[in-house]
Write an enzyme that holds these catalytic residues in place. Structure first.
Site, PDB file in Angstrom:
ATOM      1  N   GLY A   1      23.556  64.202  99.423  1.00  0.00           N
ATOM      2  CA  GLY A   1      22.772  64.989 100.375  1.00  0.00           C
ATOM      3  C   GLY A   1      21.403  65.421  99.878  1.00  0.00           C
TER       4      GLY A   1
ATOM      5  N   GLU B   1      50.567  45.565  90.202  1.00  0.00           N
ATOM      6  CA  GLU B   1      50.514  46.893  90.831  1.00  0.00           C
ATOM      7  C   GLU B   1      51.680  47.766  90.366  1.00  0.00           C
ATOM      8  OE1 GLU B   1      47.855  47.771  92.129  1.00  0.00           O
ATOM      9  OE2 GLU B   1      46.982  45.784  92.404  1.00  0.00           O
TER      10      GLU B   1
ATOM     11  N   HIS C   1      50.767  49.306  87.051  1.00  0.00           N
ATOM     12  CA  HIS C   1      49.942  50.516  87.160  1.00  0.00           C
ATOM     13  C   HIS C   1      50.811  51.717  87.516  1.00  0.00           C
ATOM     14  CE1 HIS C   1      45.943  48.880  86.894  1.00  0.00           C
ATOM     15  NE2 HIS C   1      46.082  48.068  87.923  1.00  0.00           N
TER      16      HIS C   1
HETATM   17  P1  ADP Z   1      21.288  61.145  98.873  1.00  0.00           P
HETATM   18  O1  ADP Z   1      19.870  61.322  99.246  1.00  0.00           O
HETATM   19  O2  ADP Z   1      21.789  62.168  97.905  1.00  0.00           O
HETATM   20  O3  ADP Z   1      21.653  59.750  98.427  1.00  0.00           O
HETATM   21  P2  ADP Z   1      21.701  61.556 101.667  1.00  0.00           P
HETATM   22  O4  ADP Z   1      21.016  62.850 101.852  1.00  0.00           O
HETATM   23  O5  ADP Z   1      20.937  60.342 102.056  1.00  0.00           O
HETATM   24  O6  ADP Z   1      22.184  61.372 100.165  1.00  0.00           O
HETATM   25  O7  ADP Z   1      23.096  61.604 102.417  1.00  0.00           O
HETATM   26  C1  ADP Z   1      23.526  60.577 103.273  1.00  0.00           C
HETATM   27  C2  ADP Z   1      24.289  61.140 104.434  1.00  0.00           C
HETATM   28  O8  ADP Z   1      25.498  61.747 104.004  1.00  0.00           O
HETATM   29  C3  ADP Z   1      23.560  62.227 105.154  1.00  0.00           C
HETATM   30  O9  ADP Z   1      22.672  61.707 106.099  1.00  0.00           O
HETATM   31  C4  ADP Z   1      24.705  63.020 105.789  1.00  0.00           C
HETATM   32  O10 ADP Z   1      25.136  62.375 106.968  1.00  0.00           O
HETATM   33  C5  ADP Z   1      25.802  62.901 104.775  1.00  0.00           C
HETATM   34  N1  ADP Z   1      25.816  64.068 103.880  1.00  0.00           N
HETATM   35  C6  ADP Z   1      25.661  64.058 102.548  1.00  0.00           C
HETATM   36  N2  ADP Z   1      25.755  65.296 102.034  1.00  0.00           N
HETATM   37  C7  ADP Z   1      25.973  66.124 103.073  1.00  0.00           C
HETATM   38  C8  ADP Z   1      26.145  67.532 103.201  1.00  0.00           C
HETATM   39  N3  ADP Z   1      26.123  68.338 102.141  1.00  0.00           N
HETATM   40  N4  ADP Z   1      26.330  68.031 104.438  1.00  0.00           N
HETATM   41  C9  ADP Z   1      26.354  67.221 105.503  1.00  0.00           C
HETATM   42  N5  ADP Z   1      26.202  65.903 105.465  1.00  0.00           N
HETATM   43  C10 ADP Z   1      26.016  65.342 104.262  1.00  0.00           C
HETATM   44 ZN    ZN Z   2      44.761  46.663  88.710  1.00  0.00          ZN
END
Ligand code: ADP
Ligand code: ZN
Length: 601
Positions: free
Chosen positions: A214, A431, A434
């Site tokens: 996020g 499997e 594991h």
């Molecule tokens: P990063 O930039 O860390 O790779 P992003 O911000 O692009 O991640 O996250 C991708 C998607 O994942 C977001 O558009 C959202 O839909 C979801 N997401 C990730 N973290 C959150 C959060 N804390 N709350 C709500 N949605 C999230």
């Molecule tokens: Zn395996």
């Protein structure tokens, strides 16, 4: 706005370039078609045609004197005994036809069969066709060169400059992080207030965290809350094959930011440009220029200019220290993978606009998804909606979500794939290996499901119950993790006395775990608590000659021990291994309850 005009202009230029490329490709294609057509028509005008059935008939009557063929062409020239003029015929299958003629000749027919190599003229179309890709490549190259020139005058980077509607409420969890970032929102809204106080606001904030946690979302939310433009670019876009273009792009990016200030500049994957400046070979030099330009830009704007640069990376150890100096990215915030509460909130946000049936329990999904990022959770819910639609359910049901979790973690179930009995047995023992091993390892979580139905690229899988959220993992736990990972390979060796490629992923993960134990977590008794990761060769030298070899030996020893332990465990519990593998061969899938029964009494 002035800026939008510029955007348009830039788009027009790109359009013109694309158009000229298109015309070029069309021209080449047209010429090719023309030549093909010309050779065809010319051939037909010169000679009269003979239907293939008639040709066969005439041949059986013994009326054919000469047949002339050209390699690669279905068109043949036919000279009849009683006629002066040659005729042409189209032969559907040239090889079969040659055979036919040859049998006729063998039967005593006097047919002269001439096979000519293709003339240059006839080859021309295919020559052109084979050169077409090269021509297109060339055209593309020219275009890129032109664009580089353009980069100096206009702008070529593809940014997403617009105001976003994302608010802090759209970011689930991360309460502390949001709190830390809220003052940036304040600053963007009322810079004068801060200036009057003489307060210093960071120019740059680095967000550390795994992909999908996020970081982009929270950066957008800052812009959304402050109601300022959000300009973004990814570090990998700065890396160019033409020297200097990366630096020029950085310059343009900040030129734009100055015009739009107050605003947020977001640089994703900053490690792509901001890696440590070490050697000065090829690509590195280019990176250095780009990185230097970024440093110059960040040093250049004063704190009254109200541009905040946010950058994201998941490899903080790779970053050039110069980026972290005061006045640059002097504030760093770690964006963690969500904990139980965070996951629940994320699930709630992403189910707001979805239809859920009663039996879906978000709490239990959150419990089952320790270690998942926000992006993965969002993805699971999206998949669940797709699966529910396919299953014609009224709303998303619990089974849809469970299937989605498996799809996202191990891939799609592939029941149609045909597997030989030998492979099935191998997978079943792998499997079961594991699963049985994990059962006897106190630190490992319970088995949730074992299956030999192929999923994604995996031939089978063993799913474990989710771990409760943990901040620390002990050495014992990591050692046992290695044993569990190698349980599959150990079972193959023990039962079938042969090993397969099916364990490649296990081996990859195990090697990484063992490497981390030695080089990152200082868990090797002989080498001690030293961080060996991401060190330059000269830094490694201070640990003495041959330190690399010693690390290698330690890693190997961890793996060897774990593999031996896995084999011992399986030998001891061979009866369970056989029973579970047998059950898998019969039922293909064993759930948690049934699995437990093997170990009762
Ligand atoms: P990063 O930039 O860390 O790779 P992003 O911000 O692009 O991640 O996250 C991708 C998607 O994942 C977001 O558009 C959202 O839909 C979801 N997401 C990730 N973290 C959150 C959060 N804390 N709350 C709500 N949605 C999230
Ligand atoms: Zn395996």
């Amino acid at each position: 706005m002035n800026n939008q005009n510029e955007n348009k202009e830039e788009k027009n230029k790109n359009k013109k370039l694309l158009l000229s490329l298109l015309v070029l490709v069309l021209l080449i294609a047209l010429i090719t078609v023309g030549i093909v057509y010309f050779t065809k028509v010319k051939g037909e005008e010169d000679d009269k045609t003979l239907a293939y059935t008639d040709l066969i008939k005439e041949m059986s009557y013994g009326n054919i004197e000469k047949i002339e063929m050209t390699t690669g062409s279905t068109q043949v020239k036919v000279k009849m005994k009683n006629e002066e003029e040659e005729k042409t015929a189209i032969v559907p299958d040239t090889e079969a036809f040659i055979e036919l003629v040859q049998t006729k000749v063998a039967e005593g027919n006097e047919i002269e069969l001439i096979q000519k190599p293709r003339s240059f003229f006839a080859q021309l179309p295919s020559i052109i066709i084979s050169f077409l890709p090269t021509a297109i490549m060339l055209a593309l190259f020219i275009m890129i060169f032109k664009m580089q020139g353009l980069g100096e005058k206009g702008k070529v980077y593809d940014d997403t400059q617009r105001k976003t509607k994302v608010k802090f409420d759209d970011v689930a969890g991360l309460d502390e992080e949001k709190e830390e970032l809220i003052e940036i929102v304040d600053f963007l809204k009322r810079p004068e207030k801060f200036a009057k106080m003489g307060a210093k606001i960071p120019k740059g904030v680095l967000l550390y965290g795994k992909p999908g946690t996020g970081k982009t979302l929270i950066a957008k939310a800052i812009a959304g809350e402050a109601d300022v433009p959000f300009i973004s670019m990814s570090g990998s876009e700065f890396i160019e094959m033409f020297a200097g273009l990366g630096a020029s792009r950085v310059r343009k990016l900040f030129e734009k930011a100055r015009k739009l200030a107050p605003c947020i500049v977001f640089i994703d994957e900053i490690d792509a440009i901001g890696s440590r400046r070490t050697s000065n070979s090829g690509a590195e030099t280019e990176n250095n220029q780009t990185l230097n330009q970024l440093l110059v830009e960040m040093d250049g704007f004063s704190s009254e200019e109200t541009i905040i640069v946010l950058a994201a990376t998941n490899r903080p150890e790779m970053l050039d220290k110069a980026l972290l100096r005061p006045g640059r990215f002097d504030r760093q915030i770690t964006i963690p993978t969500p904990d139980l509460k965070g996951r629940l909130e994320i699930l709630k946000i992403h189910t707001k606009d979805k239809k859920l049936s009663e039996d879906v329990n978000l709490e239990s999904i959150a419990e089952d998804t320790a270690g998942f990022t926000g992006a993965e959770l969002a993805n699971i819910l999206n998949e669940a909606a797709i699966i529910a639609t396919k299953n014609k359910h009224d709303g998303i049901e619990n089974q849809d979500v469970e299937e989605a979790v498996k799809k996202v973690t191990v891939g799609l179930e592939k029941r149609q794939r045909v597997i030989s009995d030998k492979d099935k047995k191998l997978t079943a023992y792998h499997e079961a290996g594991h699963a049985v091993v994990s059962q006897y390892l106190p630190t490992q979580t319970n088995v949730k499901e074992v299956s030999i139905i192929p999923r994604g690229v995996a031939g089978g899988y063993t799913m474990y119950k989710s771990d409760e959220d943990k901040y620390y993992i002990s050495k014992t736990e990591m050692q046992e993790k290695l044993i569990a990972l190698l349980g599959g390979r150990a079972a193959e060796k023990l039962v079938l006395d042969d090993i397969s490629t099916g364990a490649s992923n296990d081996i990859e993960v195990a090697t990484q775990v063992a490497k981390d134990m030695v080089t990152k977590y200082g868990m090797s008794d002989t080498l001690g608590p030293i961080d060996f990761q991401g060190k330059e060769p000269y830094e490694m030298q201070m640990f003495g000659e041959g330190i690399g070899d010693k690390i290698g030996q330690e890693v190997k020893q961890l793996i060897d021990t774990a593999y031996r332990d896995a084999q011992t465990l399986l030998q001891e519990h061979r009866d369970k291994l056989d029973a579970i593998a047998q059950a898998l061969l019969e039922k293909e899938k064993i759930n948690e309850e049934d699995f437990k029964k093997f170990f009762e009494a």
